[in-house]
Design a protein around this motif. Structure first.
Motif, PDB file in Angstrom:
ATOM      1  N   UNK A   1       0.864  -1.175   0.000  1.00 39.33           N
ATOM      2  CA  UNK A   1       0.000   0.000   0.000  1.00 39.33           C
ATOM      3  C   UNK A   1       0.904   1.229   0.000  1.00 39.33           C
ATOM      4  N   UNK A   2       0.809   1.973  -1.078  1.00 35.70           N
ATOM      5  CA  UNK A   2       1.738   3.086  -1.268  1.00 35.70           C
ATOM      6  C   UNK A   2       1.011   4.387  -0.961  1.00 35.70           C
ATOM      7  N   UNK A   3       1.264   4.937   0.209  1.00 31.61           N
ATOM      8  CA  UNK A   3       0.578   6.168   0.640  1.00 31.61           C
ATOM      9  C   UNK A   3       1.550   7.340   0.522  1.00 31.61           C
ATOM     10  N   UNK A   4       1.515   7.989  -0.635  1.00 32.71           N
ATOM     11  CA  UNK A   4       2.440   9.103  -0.868  1.00 32.71           C
ATOM     12  C   UNK A   4       1.669  10.369  -1.220  1.00 32.71           C
ATOM     13  N   UNK A   5       1.910  11.427  -0.438  1.00 34.90           N
ATOM     14  CA  UNK A   5       1.301  12.724  -0.751  1.00 34.90           C
ATOM     15  C   UNK A   5       2.269  13.574  -1.568  1.00 34.90           C
ATOM     16  N   UNK A   6       3.532  13.315  -1.462  1.00 40.90           N
ATOM     17  CA  UNK A   6       4.560  14.061  -2.193  1.00 40.90           C
ATOM     18  C   UNK A   6       5.840  13.265  -2.159  1.00 40.90           C
ATOM     19  N   UNK A   7       6.902  13.778  -2.771  1.00 36.58           N
ATOM     20  CA  UNK A   7       8.150  12.999  -2.845  1.00 36.58           C
ATOM     21  C   UNK A   7       8.781  12.726  -1.480  1.00 36.58           C
ATOM     22  N   UNK A   8       8.527  13.595  -0.485  1.00 28.95           N
ATOM     23  CA  UNK A   8       9.162  13.410   0.823  1.00 28.95           C
ATOM     24  C   UNK A   8       8.132  13.127   1.923  1.00 28.95           C
ATOM     25  N   UNK A   9       6.892  12.918   1.546  1.00 34.57           N
ATOM     26  CA  UNK A   9       5.845  12.725   2.539  1.00 34.57           C
ATOM     27  C   UNK A   9       5.051  11.476   2.184  1.00 34.57           C
ATOM     28  N   UNK A  10       5.411  10.381   2.793  1.00 36.33           N
ATOM     29  CA  UNK A  10       4.666   9.160   2.485  1.00 36.33           C
ATOM     30  C   UNK A  10       5.165   7.976   3.275  1.00 36.33           C
ATOM     31  N   UNK A  11       4.460   6.849   3.075  1.00 31.41           N
ATOM     32  CA  UNK A  11       4.882   5.619   3.744  1.00 31.41           C
ATOM     33  C   UNK A  11       4.412   4.414   2.930  1.00 31.41           C
ATOM     34  N   UNK A  12       5.085   3.328   3.173  1.00 29.77           N
ATOM     35  CA  UNK A  12       4.668   2.059   2.593  1.00 29.77           C
ATOM     36  C   UNK A  12       4.038   1.220   3.707  1.00 29.77           C
ATOM     37  N   UNK A  13       2.878   0.642   3.400  1.00 32.76           N
ATOM     38  CA  UNK A  13       2.318  -0.357   4.314  1.00 32.76           C
ATOM     39  C   UNK A  13       2.408  -1.694   3.587  1.00 32.76           C
ATOM     40  N   UNK A  14       2.826  -2.703   4.301  1.00 31.55           N
ATOM     41  CA  UNK A  14       2.903  -4.043   3.692  1.00 31.55           C
ATOM     42  C   UNK A  14       2.022  -4.984   4.503  1.00 31.55           C
ATOM     43  N   UNK A  15       1.308  -5.821   3.816  1.00 36.33           N
ATOM     44  CA  UNK A  15       0.503  -6.819   4.535  1.00 36.33           C
ATOM     45  C   UNK A  15       0.502  -8.127   3.763  1.00 36.33           C
ATOM     46  N   UNK A  16       0.929  -9.188   4.420  1.00 35.84           N
ATOM     47  CA  UNK A  16       0.870 -10.495   3.778  1.00 35.84           C
ATOM     48  C   UNK A  16      -0.532 -11.057   3.994  1.00 35.84           C
ATOM     49  N   UNK A  17      -1.304 -11.075   2.919  1.00 36.15           N
ATOM     50  CA  UNK A  17      -2.717 -11.466   2.990  1.00 36.15           C
ATOM     51  C   UNK A  17      -2.876 -12.953   2.657  1.00 36.15           C
ATOM     52  N   UNK A  18      -3.940 -13.531   3.175  1.00 38.35           N
ATOM     53  CA  UNK A  18      -4.171 -14.964   2.998  1.00 38.35           C
ATOM     54  C   UNK A  18      -5.628 -15.260   3.327  1.00 38.35           C
ATOM     55  N   UNK A  19      -6.070 -16.482   3.096  1.00 38.34           N
ATOM     56  CA  UNK A  19      -7.418 -16.885   3.515  1.00 38.34           C
ATOM     57  C   UNK A  19      -7.547 -16.678   5.023  1.00 38.34           C
ATOM     58  N   UNK A  20      -8.731 -16.180   5.432  1.00 43.75           N
ATOM     59  CA  UNK A  20      -8.906 -15.850   6.853  1.00 43.75           C
ATOM     60  C   UNK A  20      -9.336 -17.069   7.687  1.00 43.75           C
ATOM     61  N   UNK A  21      -9.646 -18.179   7.037  1.00 44.25           N
ATOM     62  CA  UNK A  21     -10.104 -19.388   7.746  1.00 44.25           C
ATOM     63  C   UNK A  21     -11.160 -19.029   8.784  1.00 44.25           C
ATOM     64  N   UNK A  22     -12.203 -18.319   8.297  1.00 46.50           N
ATOM     65  CA  UNK A  22     -13.262 -17.783   9.157  1.00 46.50           C
ATOM     66  C   UNK A  22     -13.892 -18.888  10.003  1.00 46.50           C
ATOM     67  N   UNK A  23     -14.231 -18.536  11.246  1.00 46.72           N
ATOM     68  CA  UNK A  23     -14.920 -19.500  12.109  1.00 46.72           C
ATOM     69  C   UNK A  23     -16.307 -19.786  11.529  1.00 46.72           C
ATOM     70  N   UNK A  24     -16.970 -18.731  11.009  1.00 47.18           N
ATOM     71  CA  UNK A  24     -18.203 -18.943  10.235  1.00 47.18           C
ATOM     72  C   UNK A  24     -17.865 -18.593   8.789  1.00 47.18           C
ATOM     73  N   UNK A  25     -17.603 -19.604   7.976  1.00 42.89           N
ATOM     74  CA  UNK A  25     -17.066 -19.368   6.631  1.00 42.89           C
ATOM     75  C   UNK A  25     -18.173 -19.321   5.581  1.00 42.89           C
ATOM     76  N   UNK A  26     -18.223 -18.207   4.844  1.00 37.12           N
ATOM     77  CA  UNK A  26     -19.222 -18.052   3.782  1.00 37.12           C
ATOM     78  C   UNK A  26     -19.042 -19.062   2.665  1.00 37.12           C
ATOM     79  N   UNK A  27     -17.781 -19.357   2.324  1.00 38.14           N
ATOM     80  CA  UNK A  27     -17.497 -20.295   1.234  1.00 38.14           C
ATOM     81  C   UNK A  27     -18.031 -21.683   1.564  1.00 38.14           C
ATOM     82  N   UNK A  28     -17.787 -22.087   2.802  1.00 37.73           N
ATOM     83  CA  UNK A  28     -18.222 -23.415   3.257  1.00 37.73           C
ATOM     84  C   UNK A  28     -19.751 -23.486   3.293  1.00 37.73           C
TER      85      UNK A  28
END
Lengths: 304, 272
Positions: free
Chosen positions: B62-89
């Motif tokens: 996630x690239x959150x940049x307002x300008x060349x010197x004002x910003x941040x990177x957010x990283x998230x390793x996403x995966x199946x949530x293995x929901x306790x109540x699963x919609x797919x199931x």
């Protein structure tokens, strides 16, 4: 933003859209034919016979389209029986796609029986086996088959909308009205198909007149439900600011509902109105399916 | 009976190396290309873009940049949530999707027929068709590895422990401690999916986020697809009943008209 915008598109497109249209039309046609079988007059029989034929052909086509659309078509039977525990039944009453699979199977069975009965009535069955089956579907048995089949037909016309509502996709899961809309559209397109096809089987003006007046009423119901559907979408309606919104407004509302209503009111040629109803019914499925299918969660997340 | 297992992903220590993606693909023998077609985002350093049938792990940039010197990177390793109540199931019509003894959700590829109902049912957009098998696929939480006492390939490969694997109860305790630590440092940190009383009965793969869930491509209030079933069925039945009554009223009116005026009839056609 609706939480539905973060789900993934199931790619239900070029086989499923025609299926939704044909299934709805076939279910609606069977329902109307069964109604005329039970409560109509003898001179309605050509419409009844046409309705059963439309339902039978529609059911077979629906099954084929659904099977071809699967990623593994040869495993279509996994929806009906437990693959690891055959012949145990596979059925989930809370999953529309599960009870829909059984619905299509039963619909096909009843529609084919009614169609064979109707063909036997006309003496048009050549094969002895088919003639024997058709010969059994007569009198009280025929009415019973038609009564149950007609109700299943209504179910087939509408369950596809419920199926879409029971997802997490934009538009589909943002309103509980899609099932009701598809029922109205299915019955309306079923009536339109009978108006177009039954004259070849000798339908009387009286039968066609009833179909026409019923189709007009069904179109009014469809319009009311369509408005309820749009209102219920709330902020999600912004997805209609697209080619699909234009299609819904011009193709479905104007050409598919208002124009045929006007033609019915002015007693203009029935066939022209019926053709517009069919086009509108198809475009309704096309617009509702593709407007949602086009929304990609990745692009939503990055603000594109 | 094993206790529920899952992932706690601390996004604050993810460095976007995608080692988890590679480890997942390698262990599960997933193809690099989607049906032979290489797909690049073209608008981000995140070249694998999303979770699907051949990406069971995906490191979101996630690239959150307002300008060349004002910003941040957010990283998230996403995966199946293995929901306790699963919609797919819930919606799967073939019984291909099962809950395992580890309280995880697994698609049995030999049972799935590729109807894609689960894809539309998942509120997180996790599942998609694998072009090789023609079936719906997603993270299995390395069920085969769990069965023999091994850790899932992704968390094993993670060099910063952003992905932590373990018993859910223990992971929740660890996650709450980490949130307290970050808040003490002035970082806005929240857990997503860790509450067993929350959405979908809690997620067996939950996250520590430092921005709104939507920023990470996560729905704020994920729900089961069946929430509309009763209402939608009732409205459909009502619509069918109205149409049935209209048809019967029309037939009755026709009969009354015929009795009053002698009726028309005869002759085929009547159109064009």
């Amino acid at each position: 933003m609706s939480d539905t915008f973060f789900s993934g598109a199931p790619h239900w497109t070029w086989f499923i859209i025609p299926y939704f249209f044909i299934g709805g039309l076939a279910g609606g046609a069977y329902f109307l034919a069964a109604l005329l079988d039970w409560f109509g007059r003898p001179d309605d029989r050509p419409v009844v016979r046409t309705g059963y034929d439309v339902a039978a052909v529609g059911a077979i086509l629906s099954g084929l389209l659904l099977t071809i659309d699967l990623g593994q078509p040869l495993r279509f039977w996994h929806m009906l029986f437990q693959s690891a525990n055959f012949p145990a039944i596979m059925f989930k009453g809370w999953s529309p796609i599960s009870f829909g699979a059984w619905g299509i199977l039963l619909f096909g069975l009843f529609a084919v029986l009614s169609a064979l009965g109707a063909r036997a009535e006309e003496g048009r069955l050549q094969m002895p086996a088919l003639r024997a089956v058709g010969g059994m579907v007569r009198g009280g048995v025929a009415k019973l088959v038609a009564g149950i089949g007609g109700l299943i037909g209504l179910f087939i016309a509408g369950y596809t909308g419920i199926l879409l509502s029971v997802t997490n996709r934009p538009i589909w899961a943002d309103s509980p009205w899609l099932g009701a809309l598809f029922v109205a559209s299915g019955v309306s397109t079923g009536a339109a198909t009978l108006i177009l096809l039954s004259p070849r089987r000798g339908a009387t003006e009286r039968s066609l007149g009833w179909l026409s007046s019923f189709d007009a009423r069904a179109l009014v119901v469809e319009l009311i439900v369509l408005i309820a559907f749009i209102v219920s979408l709330g902020s999600v309606n912004r997805v209609w600011v697209s080619v699909w919104g234009l299609l819904l407004l011009v193709g479905v509302v104007w050409f598919g509902i208002l124009a045929p209503l006007r033609m019915h009111a002015r007693r203009q040629p029935l066939a022209s109105a019926a053709k517009l109803v069919l086009v509108g019914g198809f475009l309704l499925r096309l617009a509702t399916m593709l407007a949602s299918e086009g929304i990609d969660r990745y692009r939503v997340a990055v603000g594109l | 009976m094993p206790e529920p297992m899952g992932f706690f992903t601390d996004t604050t220590v993810c460095i976007g190396c995608k080692a988890c993606e590679v480890a997942c693909k390698e262990w599960n023998q997933l193809p690099a290309r989607n049906g032979g077609v290489g797909e690049l985002s073209g608008d981000s350093y995140d070249n694998t873009r999303k979770l699907d049938g051949i990406h069971w792990r995906h490191v979101r940039f996630i690239e959150q940049f307002k300008g060349p010197y004002d910003g941040r990177w957010l990283m998230m390793s996403d995966v199946c949530k293995h929901c306790v109540q699963a919609g797919c199931l819930e919606v799967c019509p073939t019984g291909a999707i099962i809950r395992t003894e580890f309280d995880t959700v697994v698609i049995q590829s030999d049972v799935c027929n590729g109807c894609r109902a689960c894809i539309a049912a998942c509120p997180f957009g996790v599942i998609d068709i694998n072009p090789v098998s023609g079936t719906a696929q997603k993270c299995t939480l390395c069920y085969d590895r769990l069965k023999v006492g091994l850790e899932p390939a992704c968390s094993k490969a993670c060099p910063t422990d952003s992905i932590q694997f373990g018993a859910i109860a223990e992971l929740r305790t660890r996650a709450h401690k980490r949130v307290d630590q970050l808040k003490a440092q002035g970082v806005k940190a929240e857990l997503y999916g860790a509450d067993p009383q929350g959405a979908l009965g809690g997620l067996n793969s939950f996250y520590l986020l430092v921005d709104e869930p939507e920023v990470y491509g996560l729905p704020r209030h994920p729900q089961l697809p069946s929430r509309h079933l009763a209402k939608s069925s009732t409205f459909s039945a009502a619509s069918a009943a109205v149409l049935g009554v209209l048809a019967l009223v029309g037939l009755r009116k026709r009969r009354m008209d015929e009795m009053g005026g002698g009726g028309g009839g005869g002759g085929a056609g009547g159109q064009n």
